[in-house]
Design a protein around this motif. Structure first.
Motif, PDB file in Angstrom:
ATOM      1  N   THR A 186       0.852  -1.182   0.000  1.00  0.00           N
ATOM      2  CA  THR A 186       0.000   0.000   0.000  1.00  0.00           C
ATOM      3  C   THR A 186       0.890   1.235   0.000  1.00  0.00           C
ATOM      4  OG1 THR A 186      -0.162  -0.099   2.416  1.00  0.00           O
ATOM      5  CG2 THR A 186      -1.950  -1.105   1.166  1.00  0.00           C
ATOM      6  N   ALA A 187       0.410   2.255  -0.677  1.00  0.00           N
ATOM      7  CA  ALA A 187       1.190   3.480  -0.837  1.00  0.00           C
ATOM      8  C   ALA A 187       0.511   4.639  -0.125  1.00  0.00           C
ATOM      9  CB  ALA A 187       1.344   3.807  -2.317  1.00  0.00           C
ATOM     10  N   ALA A 188       1.325   5.593   0.264  1.00  0.00           N
ATOM     11  CA  ALA A 188       0.826   6.835   0.863  1.00  0.00           C
ATOM     12  C   ALA A 188       1.615   7.994   0.258  1.00  0.00           C
ATOM     13  CB  ALA A 188       0.997   6.813   2.381  1.00  0.00           C
ATOM     14  N   ILE A 189       0.910   9.082  -0.021  1.00  0.00           N
ATOM     15  CA  ILE A 189       1.542  10.314  -0.490  1.00  0.00           C
ATOM     16  C   ILE A 189       1.738  11.187   0.744  1.00  0.00           C
ATOM     17  CG2 ILE A 189       1.319  12.356  -1.964  1.00  0.00           C
ATOM     18  CD1 ILE A 189       1.522   9.777  -3.594  1.00  0.00           C
ATOM     19  N   LEU A 190       2.999  11.418   1.103  1.00  0.00           N
ATOM     20  CA  LEU A 190       3.331  12.192   2.301  1.00  0.00           C
ATOM     21  C   LEU A 190       3.811  13.575   1.885  1.00  0.00           C
ATOM     22  CD1 LEU A 190       5.211   9.371   4.237  1.00  0.00           C
ATOM     23  CD2 LEU A 190       2.785   9.976   4.332  1.00  0.00           C
ATOM     24  N   ARG A 191       2.981  14.575   2.142  1.00  0.00           N
ATOM     25  CA  ARG A 191       3.289  15.933   1.695  1.00  0.00           C
ATOM     26  C   ARG A 191       4.124  16.718   2.700  1.00  0.00           C
ATOM     27  NH1 ARG A 191      -1.456  14.604  -0.737  1.00  0.00           N
ATOM     28  NH2 ARG A 191      -1.763  15.363  -2.861  1.00  0.00           N
ATOM     29  N   ASP A 192       3.763  16.726   3.934  1.00  0.00           N
ATOM     30  CA  ASP A 192       4.473  17.559   4.917  1.00  0.00           C
ATOM     31  C   ASP A 192       4.800  16.727   6.147  1.00  0.00           C
ATOM     32  OD1 ASP A 192       5.664  19.770   6.022  1.00  0.00           O
ATOM     33  OD2 ASP A 192       3.803  20.613   6.807  1.00  0.00           O
ATOM     34  N   ALA A 193       5.451  15.610   5.919  1.00  0.00           N
ATOM     35  CA  ALA A 193       5.850  14.720   7.007  1.00  0.00           C
ATOM     36  C   ALA A 193       7.345  14.902   7.264  1.00  0.00           C
ATOM     37  CB  ALA A 193       5.550  13.271   6.627  1.00  0.00           C
ATOM     38  N   GLU A 194       7.803  14.368   8.362  1.00  0.00           N
ATOM     39  CA  GLU A 194       9.223  14.465   8.694  1.00  0.00           C
ATOM     40  C   GLU A 194      10.088  13.849   7.592  1.00  0.00           C
ATOM     41  OE1 GLU A 194      12.311  12.707  11.996  1.00  0.00           O
ATOM     42  OE2 GLU A 194      10.268  13.185  12.645  1.00  0.00           O
ATOM     43  N   VAL A 195       9.670  12.689   7.081  1.00  0.00           N
ATOM     44  CA  VAL A 195      10.438  12.030   6.023  1.00  0.00           C
ATOM     45  C   VAL A 195      10.465  12.889   4.756  1.00  0.00           C
ATOM     46  CG1 VAL A 195       8.487  10.647   5.143  1.00  0.00           C
ATOM     47  CG2 VAL A 195      10.824   9.834   4.822  1.00  0.00           C
ATOM     48  N   THR A 196       9.400  13.611   4.498  1.00  0.00           N
ATOM     49  CA  THR A 196       9.333  14.480   3.323  1.00  0.00           C
ATOM     50  C   THR A 196      10.271  15.665   3.485  1.00  0.00           C
ATOM     51  OG1 THR A 196       7.011  13.858   3.170  1.00  0.00           O
ATOM     52  CG2 THR A 196       7.740  15.668   1.762  1.00  0.00           C
ATOM     53  N   ARG A 197      10.242  16.291   4.648  1.00  0.00           N
ATOM     54  CA  ARG A 197      11.138  17.425   4.891  1.00  0.00           C
ATOM     55  C   ARG A 197      12.597  16.993   4.820  1.00  0.00           C
ATOM     56  NH1 ARG A 197       6.846  18.388   8.221  1.00  0.00           N
ATOM     57  NH2 ARG A 197       7.800  17.351  10.001  1.00  0.00           N
ATOM     58  N   SER A 198      12.907  15.835   5.389  1.00  0.00           N
ATOM     59  CA  SER A 198      14.274  15.326   5.355  1.00  0.00           C
ATOM     60  C   SER A 198      14.723  15.032   3.925  1.00  0.00           C
ATOM     61  CB  SER A 198      14.379  14.060   6.214  1.00  0.00           C
ATOM     62  OG  SER A 198      15.666  13.515   6.135  1.00  0.00           O
ATOM     63  N   ALA A 199      13.864  14.410   3.130  1.00  0.00           N
ATOM     64  CA  ALA A 199      14.199  14.104   1.737  1.00  0.00           C
ATOM     65  C   ALA A 199      14.431  15.385   0.951  1.00  0.00           C
ATOM     66  CB  ALA A 199      13.087  13.275   1.100  1.00  0.00           C
ATOM     67  N   TRP A 200      13.592  16.388   1.187  1.00  0.00           N
ATOM     68  CA  TRP A 200      13.736  17.675   0.495  1.00  0.00           C
ATOM     69  C   TRP A 200      15.066  18.326   0.875  1.00  0.00           C
ATOM     70  CZ3 TRP A 200      11.651  20.229  -3.417  1.00  0.00           C
ATOM     71  CH2 TRP A 200      11.889  21.604  -3.538  1.00  0.00           C
ATOM     72  N   GLU A 201      15.359  18.368   2.155  1.00  0.00           N
ATOM     73  CA  GLU A 201      16.584  19.024   2.627  1.00  0.00           C
ATOM     74  C   GLU A 201      17.844  18.311   2.146  1.00  0.00           C
ATOM     75  OE1 GLU A 201      16.000  19.224   6.855  1.00  0.00           O
ATOM     76  OE2 GLU A 201      14.335  20.643   6.634  1.00  0.00           O
ATOM     77  N   ASN A 202      17.768  16.998   1.956  1.00  0.00           N
ATOM     78  CA  ASN A 202      18.940  16.238   1.515  1.00  0.00           C
ATOM     79  C   ASN A 202      19.090  16.177  -0.001  1.00  0.00           C
ATOM     80  OD1 ASN A 202      20.033  15.570   4.060  1.00  0.00           O
ATOM     81  ND2 ASN A 202      18.421  14.065   4.335  1.00  0.00           N
ATOM     82  N   GLY A 203      18.136  16.719  -0.726  1.00  0.00           N
ATOM     83  CA  GLY A 203      18.222  16.731  -2.182  1.00  0.00           C
ATOM     84  C   GLY A 203      19.073  17.890  -2.670  1.00  0.00           C
ATOM     85  N   SER A 204      19.626  17.744  -3.853  1.00  0.00           N
ATOM     86  CA  SER A 204      20.396  18.838  -4.449  1.00  0.00           C
ATOM     87  C   SER A 204      19.434  19.848  -5.071  1.00  0.00           C
ATOM     88  CB  SER A 204      21.341  18.294  -5.525  1.00  0.00           C
ATOM     89  OG  SER A 204      20.586  17.857  -6.653  1.00  0.00           O
ATOM     90  N   ASN A 205      19.925  21.041  -5.315  1.00  0.00           N
ATOM     91  CA  ASN A 205      19.078  22.049  -5.949  1.00  0.00           C
ATOM     92  C   ASN A 205      18.698  21.636  -7.369  1.00  0.00           C
ATOM     93  OD1 ASN A 205      19.189  23.486  -3.622  1.00  0.00           O
ATOM     94  ND2 ASN A 205      20.174  25.294  -4.474  1.00  0.00           N
ATOM     95  N   PHE A 206      19.592  20.912  -8.064  1.00  0.00           N
ATOM     96  CA  PHE A 206      19.233  20.412  -9.393  1.00  0.00           C
ATOM     97  C   PHE A 206      18.077  19.421  -9.295  1.00  0.00           C
ATOM     98  CE2 PHE A 206      23.361  21.821 -11.287  1.00  0.00           C
ATOM     99  CZ  PHE A 206      22.823  22.488 -12.375  1.00  0.00           C
ATOM    100  N   ALA A 207      18.116  18.542  -8.294  1.00  0.00           N
ATOM    101  CA  ALA A 207      17.029  17.565  -8.130  1.00  0.00           C
ATOM    102  C   ALA A 207      15.725  18.264  -7.741  1.00  0.00           C
ATOM    103  CB  ALA A 207      17.406  16.532  -7.074  1.00  0.00           C
ATOM    104  N   ARG A 208      15.806  19.228  -6.856  1.00  0.00           N
ATOM    105  CA  ARG A 208      14.596  19.944  -6.414  1.00  0.00           C
ATOM    106  C   ARG A 208      14.002  20.805  -7.526  1.00  0.00           C
ATOM    107  NH1 ARG A 208      16.678  21.738  -0.470  1.00  0.00           N
ATOM    108  NH2 ARG A 208      18.539  22.201  -1.661  1.00  0.00           N
TER     109      ARG A 208
END
Length: 194
Positions: A92-114
């Motif tokens: 089963t899948a979940a779309i996580l918009r503003d979760a801790e894992v989402t914020r962490s993934a965003w912060e660890n991504g490069s600006n090119f990826a974002r």
């Protein structure tokens, strides 16, 4: 190859760990199939072998979001041509918009990826070939400030696995095993005919 289910389960686990960590792994970009019978290749960002979850990144405007939110059943197909091993996973899948894992993934991504989350959303029609990016971001790395609007379009697609099917293709005879997560959370395996 293997004659013990525990060995197959270890192999399967190790392949998923490597798929997430090694961009050269043939299983790094599996096909993800949603309940509306649509498939797409996605980059596996993380595999949690304790929680049995797969983490992918997605645009909140992508066509796959609505079907997942309406019916969270998904399948994920991995294949290693060299090893001749296929792994089919269901969960089963979940779309996580503003979760801790989402914020962490965003912060660890490069600006090119974002940068992928700027501009037009996936599937927007265009008159000419387009990346969908604003013209000023074509071929350049955006600043953190330029990327602020992109955050609202970024989400984590988290798949919790419940069923696994491992297939080894061999000229001497294929071998197949299936695993399902029991009520206790433990994986129960069985051999099946390929």
């Amino acid at each position: 190859m293997f004659d013990q289910l525990d060995d197959v389960h270890v192999d399967l686990t190790n392949r998923l760990i490597r798929a997430a960590r090694d961009r050269r792994s043939p299983m790094h970009t599996p096909a993800v199939v949603t309940s509306d019978v649509d498939a797409r290749t996605m980059v596996l960002r993380e595999f949690d072998s304790q929680a049995w979850t797969l983490r992918f990144h997605t645009d909140t405007r992508a066509p796959k979001v609505a079907p997942i939110e309406a019916d969270p059943r998904v399948a994920v197909l991995f294949y290693d041509k060299g090893a001749k091993i296929q792994i089919r996973a269901r969960g089963t899948a979940a779309i996580l918009r503003d979760a801790e894992v989402t914020r962490s993934a965003w912060e660890n991504g490069s600006n090119f990826a974002r940068r992928c989350y700027m501009g037009d959303g996936p599937g927007v029609a265009a008159d000419t070939p387009t990346s969908g990016l604003p013209e000023e971001l074509e071929g350049t790395e955006p600043t953190d400030e330029q990327l602020q609007p992109a955050w609202e379009n970024f989400a984590v697609l988290l798949v919790t696995l419940r069923e696994l099917d491992w297939l080894y293709l061999a000229h001497t005879g294929h071998v197949r095993a299936q695993f399902a997560q029991g009520d206790s959370g433990a994986w129960e395996g069985r051999w099946v005919s390929p």
